[in-house]
Design a protein around this motif. Structure first.
Motif, PDB file in Angstrom:
ATOM      1  N   UNK A 112      16.765  26.244  71.680  1.00 11.43           N
ATOM      2  CA  UNK A 112      16.742  27.687  71.934  1.00 11.43           C
ATOM      3  C   UNK A 112      15.480  28.119  72.676  1.00 11.43           C
ATOM      4  N   UNK A 113      14.568  27.168  72.906  1.00  9.06           N
ATOM      5  CA  UNK A 113      13.334  27.488  73.618  1.00  9.06           C
ATOM      6  C   UNK A 113      12.348  28.251  72.759  1.00  9.06           C
ATOM      7  N   UNK A 114      12.424  28.088  71.441  1.00  7.79           N
ATOM      8  CA  UNK A 114      11.503  28.754  70.526  1.00  7.79           C
ATOM      9  C   UNK A 114      10.062  28.533  71.000  1.00  7.79           C
ATOM     10  N   UNK A 115       9.346  29.647  71.208  1.00 11.02           N
ATOM     11  CA  UNK A 115       8.005  29.561  71.785  1.00 11.02           C
ATOM     12  C   UNK A 115       7.041  28.746  70.930  1.00 11.02           C
ATOM     13  N   UNK A 116       7.089  28.919  69.607  1.00  9.43           N
ATOM     14  CA  UNK A 116       6.156  28.178  68.759  1.00  9.43           C
ATOM     15  C   UNK A 116       6.485  26.681  68.774  1.00  9.43           C
ATOM     16  N   UNK A 117       7.772  26.317  68.853  1.00  8.29           N
ATOM     17  CA  UNK A 117       8.158  24.900  68.901  1.00  8.29           C
ATOM     18  C   UNK A 117       7.741  24.280  70.234  1.00  8.29           C
ATOM     19  N   UNK A 118       8.000  24.984  71.320  1.00 12.31           N
ATOM     20  CA  UNK A 118       7.623  24.480  72.647  1.00 12.31           C
ATOM     21  C   UNK A 118       6.108  24.342  72.740  1.00 12.31           C
ATOM     22  N   UNK A 119       5.387  25.308  72.201  1.00 14.24           N
ATOM     23  CA  UNK A 119       3.925  25.251  72.205  1.00 14.24           C
ATOM     24  C   UNK A 119       3.424  24.073  71.362  1.00 14.24           C
TER      25      UNK A 119
END
Length: 186
Positions: A112-119
């Motif tokens: 889903x492109x979750x910002x915290x996961x991608x970061x």
């Protein structure tokens, strides 16, 4: 036995002694039959217990095999990967259910492109495309290898939660174990 000896010596056996000898012989024969029957029964029970134990063991193997297949179907892991991850989890104090829940959370967050996961992926120094292209078990191994290198427990927890949600804290023992080594032992 005494009556038989008397006959061999040519002495006539009195009727009372003969009756005692016959009764004793009959009792001895019946005791022998009874002991033989008991041995047969014990053997039969032993075989029954052995067959029962084998059946129970076989049933538990089928149940375990069925559970492994269900986990594989639910997660996209291969059966071998489920077995490996189950071993790693057990050695680390976790369960395969905790790991598969975490994998589901991670995949949902990454897809889903979750910002915290991608970061978190970037902070761990993992190439996002490499991670996405890997199998779920390989993804866990890549992440575990990098999280285990972080000396600060608070930082490890934060990154695990960014990637796996609340389950990240539950699986920290597995993430900080010697994941690759344990997976190879499985």
């Amino acid at each position: 036995e005494a009556a038989e000896k008397m006959r061999r010596m040519g002495i006539e056996v009195p009727p009372g002694i003969q009756k005692i000898a016959d009764t004793t012989t009959h009792a001895h024969r019946k005791t022998g039959e009874w002991v033989g029957s008991l041995k047969t029964l014990a053997g039969a029970l032993g075989v029954t217990f052995s067959v029962g134990a084998v059946v129970a063991f076989g049933r538990s193997l089928l149940t375990l095999g069925d559970e492994i297949v269900r986990v594989a179907d639910r997660t996209g892991l291969t059966i071998k990967e489920v077995q490996q991850l189950s071993y790693v989890a057990q050695q680390s104090g976790n369960t395969i259910d905790e790991l598969t829940c975490a994998i589901g959370q991670m995949q949902n967050r990454l897809s889903s492109g979750d910002k915290s996961a991608v970061s978190a992926v970037k902070e761990l120094g993992i190439n996002f495309q490499t991670l996405i292209a890997a199998s779920p078990a390989q993804q866990m191994e890549l992440i575990a290898t990098e999280i285990a290198k972080i000396p600060d427990p608070a930082e490890r927890t934060r990154l695990a939660m960014d990637l796996f949600g609340k389950t990240g804290t539950a699986i920290l023992p597995t993430l900080t174990s010697q994941f690759s080594k344990l997976r190879g032992e499985a």
